[in-house]
Scaffold this motif. Structure first.
Motif, PDB file in Angstrom:
ATOM      1  N   ASP A 125       0.821  -1.219   0.000  1.00  0.00           N
ATOM      2  CA  ASP A 125       0.000   0.000   0.000  1.00  0.00           C
ATOM      3  C   ASP A 125       0.850   1.261   0.000  1.00  0.00           C
ATOM      4  OD1 ASP A 125      -2.424  -1.558   0.315  1.00  0.00           O
ATOM      5  OD2 ASP A 125      -1.796  -1.855   2.401  1.00  0.00           O
ATOM      6  N   PHE A 126       2.071   1.126   0.453  1.00  0.00           N
ATOM      7  CA  PHE A 126       3.013   2.253   0.469  1.00  0.00           C
ATOM      8  C   PHE A 126       4.385   1.722   0.089  1.00  0.00           C
ATOM      9  CE2 PHE A 126       6.356   4.748   2.456  1.00  0.00           C
ATOM     10  CZ  PHE A 126       6.027   6.035   2.057  1.00  0.00           C
ATOM     11  N   ILE A 127       5.058   2.424  -0.829  1.00  0.00           N
ATOM     12  CA  ILE A 127       6.372   1.988  -1.300  1.00  0.00           C
ATOM     13  C   ILE A 127       7.353   3.151  -1.209  1.00  0.00           C
ATOM     14  CG2 ILE A 127       7.681   1.059  -3.239  1.00  0.00           C
ATOM     15  CD1 ILE A 127       4.996  -0.064  -4.297  1.00  0.00           C
ATOM     16  N   SER A 128       8.459   2.919  -0.507  1.00  0.00           N
ATOM     17  CA  SER A 128       9.530   3.911  -0.386  1.00  0.00           C
ATOM     18  C   SER A 128      10.737   3.423  -1.166  1.00  0.00           C
ATOM     19  CB  SER A 128       9.911   4.121   1.076  1.00  0.00           C
ATOM     20  OG  SER A 128      11.094   4.880   1.193  1.00  0.00           O
ATOM     21  N   THR A 129      11.435   4.343  -1.806  1.00  0.00           N
ATOM     22  CA  THR A 129      12.622   3.972  -2.588  1.00  0.00           C
ATOM     23  C   THR A 129      13.901   4.015  -1.769  1.00  0.00           C
ATOM     24  OG1 THR A 129      12.711   6.251  -3.423  1.00  0.00           O
ATOM     25  CG2 THR A 129      11.608   4.623  -4.802  1.00  0.00           C
ATOM     26  N   THR A 130      13.776   4.212  -0.460  1.00  0.00           N
ATOM     27  CA  THR A 130      14.905   4.055   0.459  1.00  0.00           C
ATOM     28  C   THR A 130      14.494   3.049   1.527  1.00  0.00           C
ATOM     29  OG1 THR A 130      14.156   5.973   1.742  1.00  0.00           O
ATOM     30  CG2 THR A 130      15.887   6.353   0.127  1.00  0.00           C
ATOM     31  N   PRO A 131      15.430   2.278   2.066  1.00  0.00           N
ATOM     32  CA  PRO A 131      15.060   1.201   2.988  1.00  0.00           C
ATOM     33  C   PRO A 131      14.810   1.633   4.430  1.00  0.00           C
ATOM     34  CG  PRO A 131      17.417   1.139   2.548  1.00  0.00           C
ATOM     35  CD  PRO A 131      16.847   2.213   1.661  1.00  0.00           C
ATOM     36  N   GLU A 132      15.302   2.819   4.817  1.00  0.00           N
ATOM     37  CA  GLU A 132      15.239   3.173   6.245  1.00  0.00           C
ATOM     38  C   GLU A 132      14.051   4.048   6.627  1.00  0.00           C
ATOM     39  OE1 GLU A 132      19.541   2.888   4.834  1.00  0.00           O
ATOM     40  OE2 GLU A 132      17.816   4.150   4.312  1.00  0.00           O
ATOM     41  N   TYR A 133      13.564   4.860   5.690  1.00  0.00           N
ATOM     42  CA  TYR A 133      12.488   5.806   6.001  1.00  0.00           C
ATOM     43  C   TYR A 133      11.756   6.168   4.712  1.00  0.00           C
ATOM     44  CZ  TYR A 133      16.085   9.046   4.346  1.00  0.00           C
ATOM     45  OH  TYR A 133      17.051   9.677   3.587  1.00  0.00           O
ATOM     46  N   SER A 139       8.047   8.391  -3.468  1.00  0.00           N
ATOM     47  CA  SER A 139       7.274   7.398  -2.730  1.00  0.00           C
ATOM     48  C   SER A 139       5.955   7.187  -3.448  1.00  0.00           C
ATOM     49  CB  SER A 139       7.019   7.842  -1.279  1.00  0.00           C
ATOM     50  OG  SER A 139       8.208   7.836  -0.520  1.00  0.00           O
ATOM     51  N   ILE A 140       5.342   6.022  -3.218  1.00  0.00           N
ATOM     52  CA  ILE A 140       4.088   5.669  -3.880  1.00  0.00           C
ATOM     53  C   ILE A 140       3.050   5.324  -2.827  1.00  0.00           C
ATOM     54  CG2 ILE A 140       2.975   4.027  -5.448  1.00  0.00           C
ATOM     55  CD1 ILE A 140       6.694   4.512  -5.723  1.00  0.00           C
ATOM     56  N   TYR A 141       1.838   5.858  -2.984  1.00  0.00           N
ATOM     57  CA  TYR A 141       0.728   5.656  -2.066  1.00  0.00           C
ATOM     58  C   TYR A 141      -0.433   4.981  -2.802  1.00  0.00           C
ATOM     59  CZ  TYR A 141       2.958   9.332   0.854  1.00  0.00           C
ATOM     60  OH  TYR A 141       3.825  10.089   1.608  1.00  0.00           O
ATOM     61  N   ARG A 142      -1.035   3.959  -2.180  1.00  0.00           N
ATOM     62  CA  ARG A 142      -2.236   3.370  -2.770  1.00  0.00           C
ATOM     63  C   ARG A 142      -3.396   4.352  -2.626  1.00  0.00           C
ATOM     64  NH1 ARG A 142      -3.727  -1.604  -4.356  1.00  0.00           N
ATOM     65  NH2 ARG A 142      -1.845  -2.565  -3.465  1.00  0.00           N
ATOM     66  N   ASN A 143      -4.170   4.500  -3.660  1.00  0.00           N
ATOM     67  CA  ASN A 143      -5.263   5.468  -3.682  1.00  0.00           C
ATOM     68  C   ASN A 143      -6.509   4.880  -3.030  1.00  0.00           C
ATOM     69  OD1 ASN A 143      -6.893   7.658  -4.222  1.00  0.00           O
ATOM     70  ND2 ASN A 143      -7.179   7.168  -6.388  1.00  0.00           N
ATOM     71  N   ILE A 144      -6.482   4.810  -1.695  1.00  0.00           N
ATOM     72  CA  ILE A 144      -7.619   4.351  -0.906  1.00  0.00           C
ATOM     73  C   ILE A 144      -7.767   5.306   0.282  1.00  0.00           C
ATOM     74  CG2 ILE A 144      -7.445   1.926  -1.592  1.00  0.00           C
ATOM     75  CD1 ILE A 144      -5.944   1.389   1.027  1.00  0.00           C
ATOM     76  N   PRO A 145      -8.967   5.401   0.866  1.00  0.00           N
ATOM     77  CA  PRO A 145      -9.177   6.351   1.973  1.00  0.00           C
ATOM     78  C   PRO A 145      -8.211   6.170   3.138  1.00  0.00           C
ATOM     79  CG  PRO A 145     -11.288   5.572   1.133  1.00  0.00           C
ATOM     80  CD  PRO A 145     -10.229   4.763   0.434  1.00  0.00           C
ATOM     81  N   LEU A 146      -7.900   4.927   3.511  1.00  0.00           N
ATOM     82  CA  LEU A 146      -6.999   4.694   4.633  1.00  0.00           C
ATOM     83  C   LEU A 146      -5.652   5.373   4.422  1.00  0.00           C
ATOM     84  CD1 LEU A 146      -6.139   3.261   7.264  1.00  0.00           C
ATOM     85  CD2 LEU A 146      -5.533   1.262   5.860  1.00  0.00           C
ATOM     86  N   TYR A 213      15.973   1.030  -3.682  1.00  0.00           N
ATOM     87  CA  TYR A 213      15.791   1.248  -5.102  1.00  0.00           C
ATOM     88  C   TYR A 213      16.653   2.393  -5.643  1.00  0.00           C
ATOM     89  CZ  TYR A 213      11.580  -1.717  -5.428  1.00  0.00           C
ATOM     90  OH  TYR A 213      10.698  -2.773  -5.446  1.00  0.00           O
ATOM     91  N   SER A 214      17.280   3.151  -4.771  1.00  0.00           N
ATOM     92  CA  SER A 214      17.949   4.382  -5.209  1.00  0.00           C
ATOM     93  C   SER A 214      19.401   4.407  -4.765  1.00  0.00           C
ATOM     94  CB  SER A 214      17.226   5.605  -4.640  1.00  0.00           C
ATOM     95  OG  SER A 214      17.258   5.587  -3.220  1.00  0.00           O
ATOM     96  N   ILE A 215      20.182   5.254  -5.457  1.00  0.00           N
ATOM     97  CA  ILE A 215      21.538   5.543  -5.015  1.00  0.00           C
ATOM     98  C   ILE A 215      21.718   7.063  -5.027  1.00  0.00           C
ATOM     99  CG2 ILE A 215      22.505   3.360  -5.819  1.00  0.00           C
ATOM    100  CD1 ILE A 215      23.694   4.838  -8.176  1.00  0.00           C
ATOM    101  N   GLY A 216      22.654   7.532  -4.223  1.00  0.00           N
ATOM    102  CA  GLY A 216      22.943   8.961  -4.155  1.00  0.00           C
ATOM    103  C   GLY A 216      24.439   9.184  -4.155  1.00  0.00           C
TER     104      GLY A 216
END
Length: 387
Positions: A125-133, A139-146, A213-216
């Protein structure tokens, strides 16, 4: 495949690296982007690229109406705190999408759908491209009321949305050092909570993916070729965050139009993807490093050979991601405390307006808001005063 709409909200003059980001959006033909801001007039729309010309006043008006409180953003960066509420503020734009996302412009995107498969979208339901925060830059959010209304669970919402200060609500409230070290976000101390706190409190109801998913940084050896982003020609990556590259003192920030389709990101330059320019880029990286090391070597000799007591530094404590940097002006010496290191501060001989932390072997310079401590690769870390 589940439809995703990324919100790209930016106010102010577009920076030099924007065309690189924009091209990487265009090449993600099966993912859609909505650009919202006051400088996208010349943006060419396509099947997956749309724009809305919005001023800060327009955003303030809409956000005030949708959030039920007076919103008065004075500067563009503050909009970061509002990102977790975009599912409500911009709800009229996401009715036909399964997911919505946030995306900064100081990134270069790889093949989004190559990483966010339908299986992943089905299971999170939520996806972050960094592992810690939660990553504010993507970032990706599912489009639902919750998920769309999750931000409302914050006890500090009115403070976060109405004060000028950036509370880093879209990430971890500034507790970067702690969560990167492995501390649970709910065990950290912060001025307010953040979307990270809310996701952790709801972890039994919200399926979260925090992925690497990312590098800096400025590692070099990054290749972009028509929508595919890779590192060292060994593995594909989803996103390269330019936060360090754009601030680095040594990087070449002059780019040319012809490199947008395929280019190489060296440590200190971005060049078209041709054999000749790839070789020149590597030589330039080596030259920059050798030049800095030689100047640094002679600088230490010159600093040691003269009376060197800086008197124009501001006493005080400065903070970067939880790490403190303290400066004390004394009668005989100006000293510093950085983490567990304590030592003298010297005025640089070769580098104008720079100071040298002798025991830490680091340079820094002072600005109106704090200190910029220079990493050995040329990237400054901003330590804010009085935090």
């Amino acid at each position: 495949m589940g439809k995703i709409l990324f919100f790209v909200a930016y106010f102010g003059k577009l920076p030099w690296y924007f065309p690189l980001f924009y091209q990487s959006c265009i090449d993600n033909e099966d993912t859609e982007f909505l650009f919202i801001g006051d400088n996208f007039n010349n943006l060419i729309e396509s099947e997956n690229i749309k724009k809305i010309n919005y001023s800060l006043e327009d955003f303030n008006s809409l956000a005030s109406y949708k959030l039920g409180m007076k919103v008065h953003i004075k500067y563009g960066y503050k909009i970061c705190d509002f990102r977790p509420s975009f599912g409500v503020i911009f709800e009229d734009f996401i009715k036909n999408y399964e997911f919505w996302g946030i995306c900064d412009i100081d990134v270069i995107l790889g093949n989004i759908r190559g990483f966010l498969s339908q299986d992943i979208l089905n299971n999170y339901d939520f996806i972050s491209t960094t592992p810690e925060y939660p990553s504010g830059y993507m970032s990706i959010y599912r489009n639902i009321p919750l998920i769309n209304n999750l931000y409302q669970q914050s006890s500090y919402l009115r403070q976060i949305f109405t004060e000028d200060k950036n509370f880093m609500f879209d990430e971890c409230g500034g507790c970067y050092t702690e969560v990167i070290a492995g501390t649970n976000i709910l065990e950290t101390i912060s001025e307010t909570d953040s979307i990270h706190h809310l996701l952790e409190r709801n972890k039994h109801n919200i399926r979260c993916l925090f992925e690497y998913y990312s590098i800096g940084g400025v590692p070099g050896n990054i290749k972009y070729n028509k929508g595919i982003l890779s590192y060292k020609d060994e593995f594909e990556i989803l996103i390269y965050h330019l936060s360090d590259y754009k601030k680095n003192l040594f990087t070449d920030k002059n780019i040319k139009n012809e490199i947008f389709d395929s280019f190489i990101i060296h440590q200190y330059s971005i060049v078209p993807n041709t054999f000749k320019l790839r070789v020149i880029g590597r030589i330039n990286d080596f030259y920059v490093q050798i030049k800095f090391k030689l100047l640094h070597f002679f600088d230490k000799i010159m600093m040691a050979g003269r009376k060197n007591i800086p008197k124009d530094l501001n006493n005080g404590t400065y903070n970067y991601m939880g790490q403190k940097f303290e400066i004390v002006n004394g009668k005989k010496h100006t000293t510093f405390q950085l983490a567990f290191l304590r030592g003298r501060i010297l005025k640089s001989f070769f580098f104008q307006n720079f100071y040298y932390l002798k025991e830490a072997n680091l340079y820094f310079f002072q600005n109106n808001d704090g200190m910029e401590v220079l990493k050995n690769d040329g990237t400054p870390l901003f330590y804010q005063k009085g935090m």
